[in-house]
Design an enzyme around this catalytic site. Sequence first.
Site, PDB file in Angstrom:
ATOM      1  N   ASP A 327     -25.382 -24.927 -74.109  1.00  0.00           N
ATOM      2  CA  ASP A 327     -25.896 -26.592 -72.825  1.00  0.00           C
ATOM      3  C   ASP A 327     -26.174 -26.107 -71.720  1.00  0.00           C
ATOM      4  O   ASP A 327     -25.809 -25.325 -71.338  1.00  0.00           O
ATOM      5  CB  ASP A 327     -24.372 -27.776 -72.525  1.00  0.00           C
ATOM      6  CG  ASP A 327     -24.937 -28.796 -71.830  1.00  0.00           C
ATOM      7  OD1 ASP A 327     -25.776 -28.838 -71.364  1.00  0.00           O
ATOM      8  OD2 ASP A 327     -23.972 -28.942 -71.121  1.00  0.00           O
ATOM      9  N   GLU A 345     -29.707 -31.276 -71.417  1.00  0.00           N
ATOM     10  CA  GLU A 345     -28.304 -31.582 -71.382  1.00  0.00           C
ATOM     11  C   GLU A 345     -28.250 -33.849 -71.731  1.00  0.00           C
ATOM     12  O   GLU A 345     -27.776 -33.692 -71.825  1.00  0.00           O
ATOM     13  CB  GLU A 345     -27.643 -30.908 -69.794  1.00  0.00           C
ATOM     14  CG  GLU A 345     -26.390 -31.179 -69.954  1.00  0.00           C
ATOM     15  CD  GLU A 345     -25.490 -30.426 -68.740  1.00  0.00           C
ATOM     16  OE1 GLU A 345     -26.104 -30.750 -67.319  1.00  0.00           O
ATOM     17  OE2 GLU A 345     -24.562 -30.391 -68.520  1.00  0.00           O
ATOM     18  N   GLU A 346     -29.420 -33.708 -70.472  1.00  0.00           N
ATOM     19  CA  GLU A 346     -28.863 -35.266 -70.841  1.00  0.00           C
ATOM     20  C   GLU A 346     -29.152 -35.689 -72.337  1.00  0.00           C
ATOM     21  O   GLU A 346     -28.599 -36.867 -72.389  1.00  0.00           O
ATOM     22  CB  GLU A 346     -29.975 -35.982 -69.848  1.00  0.00           C
ATOM     23  CG  GLU A 346     -29.373 -35.686 -68.490  1.00  0.00           C
ATOM     24  CD  GLU A 346     -30.506 -34.319 -67.498  1.00  0.00           C
ATOM     25  OE1 GLU A 346     -30.495 -33.915 -66.797  1.00  0.00           O
ATOM     26  OE2 GLU A 346     -30.830 -33.413 -68.496  1.00  0.00           O
TER      27      GLU A 346
END
Length: 730
Positions: A327, A345-346
């Site tokens: 991540d 990541e989002e």
Amino acid sequence: MAEGGSGSDSSVGSVVCVENGVEGSGVGEHWRGCSMEEIHNGLNEFELEHVPAVRPSETHTVLYHCPIREPDSVPPRPLRAHHKWDATHVRLPCSSKSQYPVTAADGSSTIEARWEMIEKALLQPINNSKELQAAILSYNTKYENQWNFRALHKLLEDDLDESEARVFFEDLLPRIIRLALRLPELVQAPIPLLKQGQCHSVTLSQQQISCLLANAFLCTFPRRNTMKKRSEYSTFPDINFNRLFQSGGGAVIEKIKCICHYFRRVCPTERDSSNVPTGVVTFTRRSLAAGELPNWAEIQAPLGATPLHITSAGTIEDQGLGLLQVDFANKYLGGGVLGGGCVQEEIRFVICPELLISKLFTECLRPTEALLMVGAERFSDYNGYAGTFEWAGNHDDCIPRDSSRRRQTHIVAIDALHFMQSQHQYREDLIKRELNKAYVGFQHTLSTPAPGVASGNWGCGAFGGDPRLKALLQIMVCTVTQRPLVYFTFGDAKLRDEVHRMHTFLLEHNVCVKDLWNLLTSYQSQNMTPNELYNFIYGCISNTLKHSPKTKTMSPKCKNIRNLLTCWLKPQQANAREMPVSSSAARRSNLNQDIFASSESEVEADSVPSEDSIVAVDPSTSPSASKTIAANAQSIAATEQTKSSQLHDSVEMARNGKKLLAGKLESEQTELQMKKSNVSPSTEKPTGSRQRSLLEMLDQCYTTNAGPETKRICLNKTGNLKSTTPTKQQ
């Protein structure tokens, strides 16, 4: 999955590729380097262990009864313990100590139980987004003039048609509220905060996570809304969804769709709870002290020993199954997932919303810390990236569970540095920081082979990192942690080929970790532009080899002879030459040399043993000889596959046996020296070297034609030559 890579990497594996059922040469395919079969060590992609089973301990908090006694179709039973209202545990809104000041109409102020306020507000009828906002603000009155849920209003009033909006308010929202209000029932034990400097794990059931996320959706967590620097949770990510609801941009609407779909999947109805997930998820904070980190300037592990599969197609979450998936994190976990952010990541956090709960209890990461998340389920598919991100419907996660009921999905969050000026990333201290950060994420204590790492352009988007540098840093870390690397360039074919070419170059020239460290840390002083990093490395290594006597005198034929003679030092290795050789064995050949070794060590490393030394050396009593033998054993096997004709020729020496070695040694030496130097016997200086005579004699044997029935040669325990008939290659 295909086997092999591009047509240019015949030195590291098969060249055959299979894509869409068609076998090809590998040229023009999406990937280069090792096959995925080699990355997985020839095993099933979920066969290698990542982490031990869940067991409660002082460093592992489990919020349900463990071991689990319930059948697989039933969620684990919550653990009952006293709630804690302190600075080391999550302050839950249902705690009796969670209180809130309320101002009456006459101006008087009272203190009321926050949970009672929440229940009162949410159990009233809510028919539209404005009423939902008013209900949330009734127990967050401090922000009634600051919060405006414009994104939520746009989704529910503009984007959804009337029937879809009615389903949300009549069906889904009541289910979310019922689940949220079950918090005192489902979470009966205190949740520890994963604070800085700690190594600690927390394991929750998926049902408990869904309940906590329902509370985050309704913004019930106390003390988590202020952004002031000295507030209690100033070093923690935000968890309440208020910022997401009021952010702008099309991607925000799509992220809310992902969240709503998640709740549609996990929230039970009034009459049916069959959709409730029954697995568990573990969150582990890793924190290493300075003394536990590698000294990168002293590591002699060869970079070429790390299997690399690099591809311009696919994604970490789709094609990285069974691997440790990276991540590209913000030090505040989740980054802008509850705001306008929508990158790697989002996106991962909204398609796997259970990851969002890490924001509740994980303090921001320090430079030598990482967070490992095991067992999160994926619920959504998506298209696009950043501004083009779109929810693409339901995703059925078929990844198997481990013995502790966790999905075998392992995600490690490591945050890269944010470089405002790109040239700063080549500073030695910052290179070291990135290496250490990746090492904390990739390191393990497994006694079995570690699964590979699925990564890519870590910190190379908005954070300004150079993907060519980041690729090399991650190769270095994978070498030290002994993990294969699967690298995704996300559509960048040029980067794919550049990194693969560099890795092949490092393999062929036996470059080790400390050598590459020295090159990277000296690069900034050259005042070169960032895109010249690889040219700088090529030039430095080529110049070093150009001035090395080893590379001037060591011909390919001599290398083969040296390997053959080295094998004689350990007769029991002869049988290994008859075994089928994998591509990984071929890749690891000839990796024990250091291109930056001193001239003295180079001479010693390249010395070929004389006939006397072959007989006398005992590998069991010579550590250096043992290391040389081990490093070259696989080289012999690879040489025999790729250059079988040369090895067949060597049978002439076996046929001549001791007669060639003893009777014709001097005459053969004289003949060969005359041919090579064109110097007459009377004027040539005697070498006085029995070792060189043996090499020259073998060189002549290689020029003869071998018969159809070839034999292998080695030495028996007394030092005499013996021959063995080879087995047929499978």
